[in-house]
Design an enzyme around this catalytic site. Structure first.
Site, PDB file in Angstrom:
ATOM      1  N   PHE A 169      33.085  38.608  44.118  1.00 58.54           N
ATOM      2  CA  PHE A 169      33.657  39.006  42.828  1.00 58.54           C
ATOM      3  C   PHE A 169      34.877  39.883  43.077  1.00 58.54           C
ATOM      4  CE2 PHE A 169      32.957  40.370  38.269  1.00 58.54           C
ATOM      5  CZ  PHE A 169      32.981  39.072  37.764  1.00 58.54           C
ATOM      6  N   THR A 201      33.919  34.143  48.631  1.00 57.99           N
ATOM      7  CA  THR A 201      33.847  35.311  49.521  1.00 57.99           C
ATOM      8  C   THR A 201      35.010  35.226  50.519  1.00 57.99           C
ATOM      9  OG1 THR A 201      32.418  34.229  51.140  1.00 57.99           O
ATOM     10  CG2 THR A 201      31.314  35.359  49.315  1.00 57.99           C
ATOM     11  N   GLY A 237      51.240  43.867  48.072  1.00 57.48           N
ATOM     12  CA  GLY A 237      49.927  43.218  48.095  1.00 57.48           C
ATOM     13  C   GLY A 237      49.999  41.741  48.461  1.00 57.48           C
ATOM     14  N   LYS A 285      45.391  25.103  56.692  1.00 59.97           N
ATOM     15  CA  LYS A 285      45.516  24.237  55.501  1.00 59.97           C
ATOM     16  C   LYS A 285      45.856  22.802  55.913  1.00 59.97           C
ATOM     17  CE  LYS A 285      46.654  28.171  52.629  1.00 59.97           C
ATOM     18  NZ  LYS A 285      47.724  29.118  52.267  1.00 59.97           N
ATOM     19  N   GLY A 323      46.986  34.071  44.077  1.00 60.44           N
ATOM     20  CA  GLY A 323      46.882  34.882  42.866  1.00 60.44           C
ATOM     21  C   GLY A 323      45.541  34.639  42.204  1.00 60.44           C
TER      22      GLY A 323
HETATM   23  N1  LIG Z   1      43.410  35.736  46.494  1.00 57.78           N
HETATM   24  C1  LIG Z   1      44.029  34.570  46.502  1.00 57.78           C
HETATM   25  O1  LIG Z   1      45.105  34.421  45.929  1.00 57.78           O
HETATM   26  C2  LIG Z   1      43.412  33.381  47.190  1.00 57.78           C
HETATM   27  C3  LIG Z   1      44.053  32.134  47.122  1.00 57.78           C
HETATM   28  C4  LIG Z   1      43.438  31.002  47.720  1.00 57.78           C
HETATM   29  C5  LIG Z   1      42.236  31.171  48.392  1.00 57.78           C
HETATM   30  N2  LIG Z   1      41.671  32.425  48.466  1.00 57.78           N
HETATM   31  C6  LIG Z   1      40.390  32.530  49.156  1.00 57.78           C
HETATM   32  O2  LIG Z   1      39.396  32.832  48.179  1.00 57.78           O
HETATM   33  C7  LIG Z   1      38.391  33.678  48.738  1.00 57.78           C
HETATM   34  C8  LIG Z   1      38.281  34.942  47.905  1.00 57.78           C
HETATM   35  O3  LIG Z   1      39.516  35.616  47.932  1.00 57.78           O
HETATM   36  P1  LIG Z   1      39.721  37.012  47.170  1.00 57.78           P
HETATM   37  O4  LIG Z   1      41.187  37.280  47.214  1.00 57.78           O
HETATM   38  O5  LIG Z   1      39.004  36.997  45.871  1.00 57.78           O
HETATM   39  O6  LIG Z   1      38.973  38.012  48.181  1.00 57.78           O
HETATM   40  P2  LIG Z   1      38.533  39.506  47.890  1.00 57.78           P
HETATM   41  O7  LIG Z   1      39.342  40.081  46.752  1.00 57.78           O
HETATM   42  O8  LIG Z   1      38.511  40.195  49.193  1.00 57.78           O
HETATM   43  O9  LIG Z   1      37.025  39.368  47.344  1.00 57.78           O
HETATM   44  C9  LIG Z   1      35.971  38.938  48.154  1.00 57.78           C
HETATM   45  C10 LIG Z   1      34.682  39.132  47.412  1.00 57.78           C
HETATM   46  O10 LIG Z   1      33.623  38.671  48.240  1.00 57.78           O
HETATM   47  C11 LIG Z   1      32.613  39.669  48.309  1.00 57.78           C
HETATM   48  N3  LIG Z   1      31.884  39.591  49.567  1.00 57.78           N
HETATM   49  C12 LIG Z   1      32.276  40.010  50.801  1.00 57.78           C
HETATM   50  N4  LIG Z   1      31.316  39.754  51.714  1.00 57.78           N
HETATM   51  C13 LIG Z   1      30.314  39.173  51.023  1.00 57.78           C
HETATM   52  C14 LIG Z   1      29.032  38.717  51.401  1.00 57.78           C
HETATM   53  N5  LIG Z   1      28.588  38.778  52.659  1.00 57.78           N
HETATM   54  N6  LIG Z   1      28.219  38.194  50.434  1.00 57.78           N
HETATM   55  C15 LIG Z   1      28.634  38.135  49.139  1.00 57.78           C
HETATM   56  N7  LIG Z   1      29.839  38.555  48.730  1.00 57.78           N
HETATM   57  C16 LIG Z   1      30.662  39.082  49.665  1.00 57.78           C
HETATM   58  C17 LIG Z   1      33.343  40.986  48.152  1.00 57.78           C
HETATM   59  O11 LIG Z   1      32.404  41.962  47.719  1.00 57.78           O
HETATM   60  P3  LIG Z   1      32.815  43.469  47.302  1.00 57.78           P
HETATM   61  O12 LIG Z   1      33.527  43.327  45.981  1.00 57.78           O
HETATM   62  O13 LIG Z   1      31.507  44.140  47.194  1.00 57.78           O
HETATM   63  O14 LIG Z   1      33.700  43.966  48.410  1.00 57.78           O
HETATM   64  C18 LIG Z   1      34.365  40.604  47.086  1.00 57.78           C
HETATM   65  O15 LIG Z   1      33.798  40.720  45.805  1.00 57.78           O
HETATM   66  C19 LIG Z   1      38.819  33.938  50.186  1.00 57.78           C
HETATM   67  O16 LIG Z   1      38.128  33.036  51.023  1.00 57.78           O
HETATM   68  C20 LIG Z   1      40.320  33.656  50.166  1.00 57.78           C
HETATM   69  O17 LIG Z   1      40.801  33.242  51.419  1.00 57.78           O
HETATM   70  C21 LIG Z   1      42.223  33.500  47.877  1.00 57.78           C
END
Ligand SMILES: NC(=O)c1ccc[n+]([C@@H]2O[C@H](COP(=O)([O-])OP(=O)(O)OC[C@H]3O[C@@H](n4cnc5c(N)ncnc54)[C@H](OP(=O)(O)O)[C@@H]3O)[C@@H](O)[C@H]2O)c1
Length: 329
Positions: free
Chosen positions: A9, A83, A194, A212, A306
């Site tokens: 989340f 995650t 960021g 990718k 994003g």
């Molecule tokens: N952000 C982007 O723009 C983007 C784009 C494409 C793909 N992605 C991919 O999407 C995924 C999520 O990205 P994000 O940016 O949302 O990451 P993030 O902001 O770091 O959020 C990760 C979430 O996963 C939770 N988490 C960590 N370890 C965990 C575990 N063992 N079990 C359950 N939950 C766990 C974290 O918990 P806490 O909140 O408690 O720390 C956090 O809520 C990643 O794989 C990333 O590579 C992201």
């Protein structure tokens, strides 16, 4: 109503929840878990309350209940796995996805690790249990490149795919070219905004776009490759002088990922492109050109990352599953 469990989340998980709360999509979230807590309601959670709790307390619910408990015991049709990416082991996402598929749950993920490392095995597990694994958000964020290749361009032979698959590198190169910043200055700026991680190695060394390419190669072109098969050069050795020289020839430098399926060529490298080339997009944008036999060349440009942009790709996958598989009254 199709029921979802959201595991993770952070930026993406919260984006998915906010979009579902805002729109009438016939989707109901019955469980949410983060790294330390979980909250469930088989009748559907109040997502605005969960978003509020996360913002105020840093947790979604009670400690002592973990993501795996939710996956094993929760009442849901689709696991939304968002995650953090671990490109070496795929964990913890890999274990979550395997457990969900083995329990005949559909899975939608934005997590590159499990898809790049284990797609054929995960797809087989999904088939064995009569469900599907979808992963549009893993490549180029909001740009629906995987669905375009698999569905819209399905009858085409793809001669070549190439483009900008990493917004952080594109931002750094844009700022170096436009403002004359050094690589280090542009990287610092990307971090402050960021766009770059505290450890930007995966981005600037070209590993993220290479992962990718592996996802596209294995899931769309059936190439059965790994990261070791990609020839990779990052942008960390690019100098302001190199960009100034390019500028004198009305060119600029972009980090290009490329696949030529028939030759099994996969490479990521900085390339000199004319400034009016369709792939010369600015700041954090992604852009990808597909050369095909029937459709000719198609270029898609959009936001590669994003919260809401990634949520868009996830929701597209969810609605596909809703409409093709899970439809309930
Ligand atoms: N952000 C982007 O723009 C983007 C784009 C494409 C793909 N992605 C991919 O999407 C995924 C999520 O990205 P994000 O940016 O949302 O990451 P993030 O902001 O770091 O959020 C990760 C979430 O996963 C939770 N988490 C960590 N370890 C965990 C575990 N063992 N079990 C359950 N939950 C766990 C974290 O918990 P806490 O909140 O408690 O720390 C956090 O809520 C990643 O794989 C990333 O590579 C992201």
């Amino acid at each position: 109503m199709m029921r979802l469990a959201i595991i993770g989340f952070g930026s993406v998980g919260r984006g998915v929840a906010a979009a579902i709360a805002e729109k009438s999509l016939d989707l109901e979230v019955t469980a949410v878990a983060d790294s330390r807590s979980a909250v469930t309601d088989p009748d559907g959670l109040d997502l605005l309350a969960v978003l509020d709790a996360k913002e105020k307390t840093g947790k979604v619910g009670s400690e002592g209940v973990g993501a795996m408990d939710v996956i094993r015991d929760g009442r849901f049709d689709v696991l939304v796995e968002v995650t953090p990416t671990n490109a070496l082991t795929g964990e913890p996402a890999l274990g979550y996805i395997e457990a969900a598929l083995a329990a005949s749950k559909y899975v939608v993920t934005s997590n590159k690790g499990p898809i790049a490392l284990k797609y054929p095995a995960l797809a087989a597990l999904a088939r064995q249990h009569g469900v599907e694994l979808r992963y549009e958000a893993t490549v180029c964020g909001a740009i629906p490149i995987i669905n375009a290749l698999k569905t819209g361009l399905a009858g085409n032979r793809i001669e070549r795919l190439y483009g900008i698959l990493n917004g952080t590198c594109n931002y750094i190169l844009t700022r170096m070219a436009d403002e004359g910043l050094s690589y280090q200055q542009a990287l610092l700026e990307a971090r402050e905004l960021g766009y770059a991680e505290a450890d930007p190695t995966y981005d600037v060394k070209g590993i993220d776009p290479a992962i990718k390419l592996v996802i596209l190669a294995n899931t769309v072109f059936d190439m059965n490759v790994s990261l070791d098969d990609v020839s990779i050069t990052g942008i960390d050795a690019i100098t302001t002088d190199a960009l100034a020289l390019a500028d004198e020839q009305d060119c600029t430098i972009r980090l290009i990922g490329e696949i030529i399926p028939s030759k099994r060529i996969m490479r990521v490298s900085p390339r000199l492109l004319s400034k009016d080339h369709q792939l010369v997009v600015h700041n954090t944008l992604n852009a990808v050109t597909v050369e095909t036999d029937l459709a000719g060349d198609i270029t898609m440009i959009g936001r590669g990352a994003g919260s809401m942009e990634t949520a868009s790709a996830i929701i597209g996958d969810l609605l596909f599953i809703r409409d093709h598989h899970v439809k309930r009254t």
